[in-house]
Write an enzyme that holds these catalytic residues in place. Structure first.
Site, PDB file in Angstrom:
ATOM      1  N   THR A 132       0.820  -1.216   0.000  1.00 35.59           N
ATOM      2  CA  THR A 132       0.000   0.000   0.000  1.00 35.59           C
ATOM      3  C   THR A 132       0.858   1.271   0.000  1.00 35.59           C
ATOM      4  O   THR A 132       1.999   1.263   0.487  1.00 35.59           O
ATOM      5  CB  THR A 132      -0.900   0.009   1.259  1.00 35.59           C
ATOM      6  OG1 THR A 132      -1.450   1.319   1.463  1.00 35.59           O
ATOM      7  CG2 THR A 132      -0.119  -0.351   2.510  1.00 35.59           C
ATOM      8  N   TYR A 175      -1.918  -0.356  10.441  1.00 33.49           N
ATOM      9  CA  TYR A 175      -2.078  -0.980   9.114  1.00 33.49           C
ATOM     10  C   TYR A 175      -0.841  -0.701   8.244  1.00 33.49           C
ATOM     11  O   TYR A 175      -0.309  -1.604   7.593  1.00 33.49           O
ATOM     12  CB  TYR A 175      -3.345  -0.439   8.438  1.00 33.49           C
ATOM     13  CG  TYR A 175      -3.522  -0.832   6.987  1.00 33.49           C
ATOM     14  CD1 TYR A 175      -3.963  -2.097   6.630  1.00 33.49           C
ATOM     15  CD2 TYR A 175      -3.251   0.085   5.960  1.00 33.49           C
ATOM     16  CE1 TYR A 175      -4.127  -2.452   5.299  1.00 33.49           C
ATOM     17  CE2 TYR A 175      -3.422  -0.264   4.630  1.00 33.49           C
ATOM     18  CZ  TYR A 175      -3.858  -1.535   4.303  1.00 33.49           C
ATOM     19  OH  TYR A 175      -4.017  -1.881   2.980  1.00 33.49           O
TER      20      TYR A 175
HETATM   21  N1  LIG Z   1      -8.565  -1.644  -2.510  1.00 32.25           N
HETATM   22  C1  LIG Z   1      -7.577  -0.773  -2.403  1.00 32.25           C
HETATM   23  O1  LIG Z   1      -7.750   0.404  -2.702  1.00 32.25           O
HETATM   24  C2  LIG Z   1      -6.215  -1.213  -1.901  1.00 32.25           C
HETATM   25  C3  LIG Z   1      -5.177  -0.266  -1.858  1.00 32.25           C
HETATM   26  C4  LIG Z   1      -3.929  -0.666  -1.394  1.00 32.25           C
HETATM   27  C5  LIG Z   1      -3.715  -1.976  -1.038  1.00 32.25           C
HETATM   28  N2  LIG Z   1      -4.736  -2.871  -1.077  1.00 32.25           N
HETATM   29  C6  LIG Z   1      -4.465  -4.273  -0.694  1.00 32.25           C
HETATM   30  O2  LIG Z   1      -4.990  -5.134  -1.681  1.00 32.25           O
HETATM   31  C7  LIG Z   1      -5.453  -6.336  -1.072  1.00 32.25           C
HETATM   32  C8  LIG Z   1      -6.885  -6.627  -1.508  1.00 32.25           C
HETATM   33  O3  LIG Z   1      -7.710  -5.529  -1.121  1.00 32.25           O
HETATM   34  P1  LIG Z   1      -9.262  -5.485  -1.441  1.00 32.25           P
HETATM   35  O4  LIG Z   1      -9.619  -4.059  -1.672  1.00 32.25           O
HETATM   36  O5  LIG Z   1      -9.617  -6.484  -2.484  1.00 32.25           O
HETATM   37  O6  LIG Z   1      -9.866  -5.890  -0.028  1.00 32.25           O
HETATM   38  P2  LIG Z   1     -11.011  -6.937   0.360  1.00 32.25           P
HETATM   39  O7  LIG Z   1     -11.287  -6.733   1.804  1.00 32.25           O
HETATM   40  O8  LIG Z   1     -12.146  -6.841  -0.591  1.00 32.25           O
HETATM   41  O9  LIG Z   1     -10.281  -8.349   0.152  1.00 32.25           O
HETATM   42  C9  LIG Z   1      -9.483  -8.945   1.142  1.00 32.25           C
HETATM   43  C10 LIG Z   1      -9.936 -10.388   1.294  1.00 32.25           C
HETATM   44  O10 LIG Z   1      -9.114 -11.009   2.288  1.00 32.25           O
HETATM   45  C11 LIG Z   1      -9.947 -11.823   3.083  1.00 32.25           C
HETATM   46  N3  LIG Z   1      -9.306 -11.985   4.390  1.00 32.25           N
HETATM   47  C12 LIG Z   1      -9.215 -11.082   5.406  1.00 32.25           C
HETATM   48  N4  LIG Z   1      -8.563 -11.607   6.449  1.00 32.25           N
HETATM   49  C13 LIG Z   1      -8.209 -12.863   6.080  1.00 32.25           C
HETATM   50  C14 LIG Z   1      -7.532 -13.907   6.746  1.00 32.25           C
HETATM   51  N5  LIG Z   1      -7.083 -13.777   8.005  1.00 32.25           N
HETATM   52  N6  LIG Z   1      -7.335 -15.080   6.092  1.00 32.25           N
HETATM   53  C15 LIG Z   1      -7.817 -15.258   4.823  1.00 32.25           C
HETATM   54  N7  LIG Z   1      -8.491 -14.295   4.162  1.00 32.25           N
HETATM   55  C16 LIG Z   1      -8.680 -13.116   4.781  1.00 32.25           C
HETATM   56  C17 LIG Z   1     -11.285 -11.103   3.165  1.00 32.25           C
HETATM   57  O11 LIG Z   1     -12.361 -11.982   3.485  1.00 32.25           O
HETATM   58  C18 LIG Z   1     -11.389 -10.515   1.771  1.00 32.25           C
HETATM   59  O12 LIG Z   1     -12.101 -11.368   0.899  1.00 32.25           O
HETATM   60  C19 LIG Z   1      -5.279  -6.159   0.431  1.00 32.25           C
HETATM   61  O13 LIG Z   1      -4.081  -6.806   0.796  1.00 32.25           O
HETATM   62  C20 LIG Z   1      -5.141  -4.667   0.605  1.00 32.25           C
HETATM   63  O14 LIG Z   1      -4.353  -4.339   1.732  1.00 32.25           O
HETATM   64  C21 LIG Z   1      -5.983  -2.525  -1.512  1.00 32.25           C
END
Ligand SMILES: NC(=O)c1ccc[n+]([C@@H]2O[C@H](COP(=O)([O-])OP(=O)(O)OC[C@H]3O[C@@H](n4cnc5c(N)ncnc54)[C@H](O)[C@@H]3O)[C@@H](O)[C@H]2O)c1
Length: 356
Positions: A132, A175
């Protein structure tokens, strides 16, 4: 550590039921790949993504409902993978402030568990990790000014190019710390153990299958509230600027990263909409009357921890190495998300939360 051999028959996506994971799994399965999703379904709504993926792609999508912290399950999944995308995470800054230990265990320790499982393989699968922009904190040393409805850096070069990977790390919020630790572990496993791994430091991603909440996924959250006729709270003055990236463009970048892993191994890349796709919170809301015919009521509250007044990615390093650049502009991307949300596929208001 003893090496392991097995049949490699799939692409593993941890967190594959989530917003980004669902879009990635859809693309891979549409291309004929077999996808193994490891997700504990802790985020509210994502079970709908999984059901949709399975209904759309049948047995090309296999799901293991499990926790990334569960070592044996992770080892079994990794042993079957030719490629790994690691997305499973506790994703909200706000939740990390409430429960930093849980945040650490999932994001930092969970990533280490995955890395160890990869290291145990005779032929370690390649890894793309989703980090991130929060690893750069509030960009210490950068001075900001506000003009109209937006902040920007005073330094013209930075304003024109965005934040590059040379920006010093400055983990902000629990985070930021847990993802930053994971980010550094992934890079070090590439360096120390030769694991073919790369890191994406991502800005705001938006698009269909995003169950945005007040805690994470603000573009989808704002649109959803507005479409439901509900007011929106802005934390801070609303002049915060982000570069937003439509999820299809991110999926293109992720696939490219796996394809070119040999030349990207051990490097981190800033990935976002870049200088061509920036918007402040207030500017986004200003687009709503034309986009969806609604001007939502807005309230203001205190700034939240770790919130950056301005963050725009310089995606030049990834472009130079792969030729990738975003294809979907802000207007088109917002229209596509609004259309998906209006199709009533989003979760009801009482389930709009990020589960911890
Ligand atoms: N969406 C954004 O803007 C953004 C920006 C920067 C980084 N990220 C990173 O991208 C990745 C995906 O983000 P997203 O927006 O799709 O989020 P999201 O919450 O939709 O997806 C994350 C998934 O991980 C699962 N999860 C959570 N804890 C878990 C655990 N302990 N074991 C197994 N599964 C688990 C959740 O059920 C969920 O389906 C994350 O790592 C996030 O930090 C996202």
């Amino acid at each position: 550590m003893s090496g392991r051999k097995g049949t490699r028959d799939c692409v593993l996506i941890t967190g594959g039921a989530g917003f980004i994971g669902c879009n990635l799994a859809h693309r891979l399965a549409s291309d004929g790949r077999k996808v193994l999703i490891l997700d504990n379904l802790s985020r509210a709504g994502v079970e709908e993504n999984l059901a949709w993926l399975q209904a759309t792609h049948g047995d090309r999508i296999e799901a293991v409902v499990a926790d990334i912290r569960h070592r044996e399950t992770v080892e079994t999944a990794v042993a079957r993978a030719e490629q790994v995308y690691h997305l499973a995470a506790q994703v909200a800054v706000t939740t990390s402030v409430v429960d930093p230990i849980h945040d650490f265990q999932v994001n930092a320790a969970g990533t280490l568990t995955l890395l160890e499982a990869i290291r145990a393989q005779d032929r370690p699968p390649s890894l793309v990790f989703t980090s991130t922009n929060k690893v750069y904190g509030k960009l210490p040393g950068v001075n900001f000014a506000s003009t109209g409805n937006r902040y920007g850096p005073k330094e013209a070069l930075l304003a024109g190019r965005g934040v590059g990977e040379e920006q010093p790390l400055d983990f902000a919020s629990p985070y930021g710390c847990s993802k930053g630790a994971a980010d550094q572990y992934v890079l070090d496993y590439a360096r120390t153990f030769g694991i073919p791994a790369t890191v994406f430091r991502m800005s705001c991603i938006y698009g269909p299958h995003q169950f945005g909440t007040e805690d994470q996924g603000w573009v989808a959250h704002f649109l959803k509230r507005a479409l439901a006729g509900e007011p929106i709270t802005l934390y801070g003055d609303g002049r915060q600027v982000r570069d937003i990236l439509f999820v299809d463009d991110l999926v293109d970048a992720m696939l490219l990263a796996q394809e070119r892993i040999g030349s990207l191994q051990g490097d981190a890349f800033n990935i976002g909409g870049g200088t061509a796709n920036t918007v402040s919170l207030l500017e986004l809301l200003d687009r709503f009357p034309v986009l969806i015919g609604v001007k939502p009521d807005v309230a203001f509250d205190e700034w939240r921890p770790g919130d950056q007044p301005w963050y725009v990615s310089n995606t030049g390093r990834f472009f130079a190495r792969t030729g990738w650049r975003p294809q979907v502009g802000v207007e088109e991307g917002l229209m596509r998300l609004a259309r998906w949300l209006s199709d009533a596929r989003a979760v009801p208001a009482d389930r709009q939360r990020v589960a911890s």
